[in-house]
Design a protein around this motif. Sequence first.
Motif, short mmCIF file in Angstrom:
data_model
loop_
_atom_site.label_atom_id
_atom_site.label_comp_id
_atom_site.label_asym_id
_atom_site.label_seq_id
_atom_site.Cartn_x
_atom_site.Cartn_y
_atom_site.Cartn_z
N THR A 59 29.61 44.71 57.55
CA THR A 59 30.22 45.87 56.90
C THR A 59 31.68 46.01 57.31
OG1 THR A 59 28.09 47.00 56.91
CG2 THR A 59 30.05 48.36 56.58
N GLY A 60 31.94 45.85 58.66
CA GLY A 60 33.31 45.93 59.14
C GLY A 60 34.18 44.85 58.54
N LYS A 61 33.60 43.66 58.44
CA LYS A 61 34.35 42.54 57.85
C LYS A 61 34.59 42.76 56.37
CE LYS A 61 34.25 37.50 57.46
NZ LYS A 61 33.46 36.29 57.74
N SER A 62 33.60 43.41 55.73
CA SER A 62 33.73 43.58 54.28
C SER A 62 34.86 44.52 53.91
CB SER A 62 32.41 44.09 53.70
OG SER A 62 32.14 45.41 54.17
N TYR A 63 35.15 45.51 54.82
CA TYR A 63 36.25 46.42 54.52
C TYR A 63 37.58 45.66 54.45
CZ TYR A 63 33.07 50.29 55.55
OH TYR A 63 32.03 51.17 55.54
N LEU A 64 37.80 44.78 55.46
CA LEU A 64 39.01 43.96 55.43
C LEU A 64 38.96 42.95 54.29
CD1 LEU A 64 39.55 43.26 59.24
CD2 LEU A 64 40.88 44.78 57.77
N GLY A 65 37.73 42.42 54.09
CA GLY A 65 37.58 41.43 53.02
C GLY A 65 37.91 42.00 51.66
N LYS A 66 37.53 43.26 51.44
CA LYS A 66 37.82 43.89 50.15
C LYS A 66 39.32 44.01 49.91
CE LYS A 66 33.59 46.63 49.70
NZ LYS A 66 33.01 48.01 49.69
N ILE A 67 40.05 44.24 51.00
CA ILE A 67 41.50 44.37 50.86
C ILE A 67 42.14 43.02 50.55
CG2 ILE A 67 43.65 44.95 52.07
CD1 ILE A 67 42.04 47.00 53.69
N PHE A 68 41.77 42.00 51.35
CA PHE A 68 42.43 40.72 51.21
C PHE A 68 41.83 39.82 50.13
CE2 PHE A 68 43.46 41.71 55.76
CZ PHE A 68 44.81 41.93 55.55
N ASP A 69 40.58 40.08 49.76
CA ASP A 69 39.96 39.27 48.71
C ASP A 69 40.36 39.77 47.32
OD1 ASP A 69 38.77 37.71 50.56
OD2 ASP A 69 36.82 38.75 50.50
N ARG A 70 40.80 41.00 47.26
CA ARG A 70 41.21 41.55 45.97
C ARG A 70 42.50 40.90 45.50
NH1 ARG A 70 41.90 48.01 44.60
NH2 ARG A 70 42.32 47.76 42.37
N ARG A 71 42.53 40.44 44.29
CA ARG A 71 43.71 39.74 43.77
C ARG A 71 44.74 40.76 43.29
NH1 ARG A 71 42.97 34.42 43.37
NH2 ARG A 71 40.83 33.64 43.59
N ILE A 72 46.01 40.47 43.61
CA ILE A 72 47.09 41.37 43.24
C ILE A 72 48.08 40.65 42.34
CG2 ILE A 72 48.42 40.78 45.32
CD1 ILE A 72 49.42 43.69 45.34
N ASN A 73 48.57 41.35 41.36
CA ASN A 73 49.55 40.77 40.44
C ASN A 73 50.88 40.59 41.17
OD1 ASN A 73 51.81 41.00 38.27
ND2 ASN A 73 49.95 40.54 37.10
#
Length: 431
Positions: free
Chosen positions: A20-34
């Motif tokens: 869960t802790g990893k997923s919070y960071l993962g959501k930030i960095f895995d999300r693609r940004i334009n």
Amino acid sequence: MLPSQTLSADNTTHGNKADTGKSYLGKIFDRRINLSLLIIIVGFYLVATANFGFFAQVLSIYPFNTNIGFITSITGLLFGLMWLLFQLLCYRAIAKPVLIALVMIAAVCGYFTDAYGTIFDTNMLINSMQTDQAEAMGLMSLSFFIRMFLLGIIPAVIIAKLNIKRVPLRRAILQKAVTLIAAIALVAACLLPFGDQYATFFRQHKMVRSYANPITPIYSVIKLGMDYTDELRRPDTMILHATDAKPLAAISSSTKPKLMVFVVGETVRADHIGLNGYKRDTTPLLARQPNIYSFKNATSCGTSTAYSVPCMFSYANRSDYNPDAADYNENVLDTLNKQGVNVIWRDNNSSSKGVADRVTFEDYKTPETNPDCDEECRDIGMLDGFDELVKKGTPAKDTLILLHQMGNHGPAYFKRYPKTFEEYEPVCMTN
């Protein structure tokens, strides 16, 4: 429940928490940004964190309470120019390295601008590249490393970990065109309503523009590259000067040769010299000498060694001096050398900047040659073996000895003199 089952359940629980802790960071960095959005974010970030010095200069001229609209316009203009510049520099394949470099450059330049008022024009870049390690380390401090970590390294790591969204080529070209037009429109929208004020600002306060970060450092790097390209096309031979120079009279066996000692000082202000009327007697020994002349209206060519020293010995006037041409133009020392003068340059600074390339050069920056060294070498060490040096000019040869000092180089100027010379206190012991 069996012990093995309990252990298994505990491991599962801890694993879920870690996931869960990893997923919070993962959501930030895995999300693609334009990429266009990332450029806008970085632009806003640098306006807010790297331009304290710029806004301090602007507010000293235009107080906020009476110039709210103009200050807002300048902020928008600064962002618009960054947005436009970053769009021209950033393309998906190289976007991350470029943005990371911009953030790091802005952090470094922002610190030195805020701490010392440094402007990163081409002369300062040249000076930075040619300075010595001791002088550079004298500028380092804990606040520098803290600022670099918080405003440079952390944002750079975040940018490195972000995933940039892949966009089809046609859409990428369209987005690039739209954002470039939008940036130009923003710049125009900021300029037009305050045209008269900007005309005065650009005409009367040119220096303030140089505090814009990282626009000025980027411009200076580009200009330095263009100057280097021009340098490659310079003439292959030296441009001669004073070709008709002749000694006034030959030295005969019955006359003594002339000796001149020329001290090239460093960072000495005319209004802080006792001979010039400064309230503190900073030149007591000189003041007791007969036939002392002080030229109080002399002005340096610039504020960096790399610019001022070659200008000092150039045949060009201060207004006509071109640092790019100095390397392939003869200087005064060349003329004296060709006339048989024994020219010796002793250096405890960061070299002669090309002035003494064709005469005798002696480096006093190391303990091997300078007997007065501890954490760094002092200027008085250049007097080592001075009597023998003068005698080398005999039997009949005029001699010019130049001593290039480290002088009062700050901010660690307390390292430049022994404690016995600590006349004025308290002494500033930190940068």
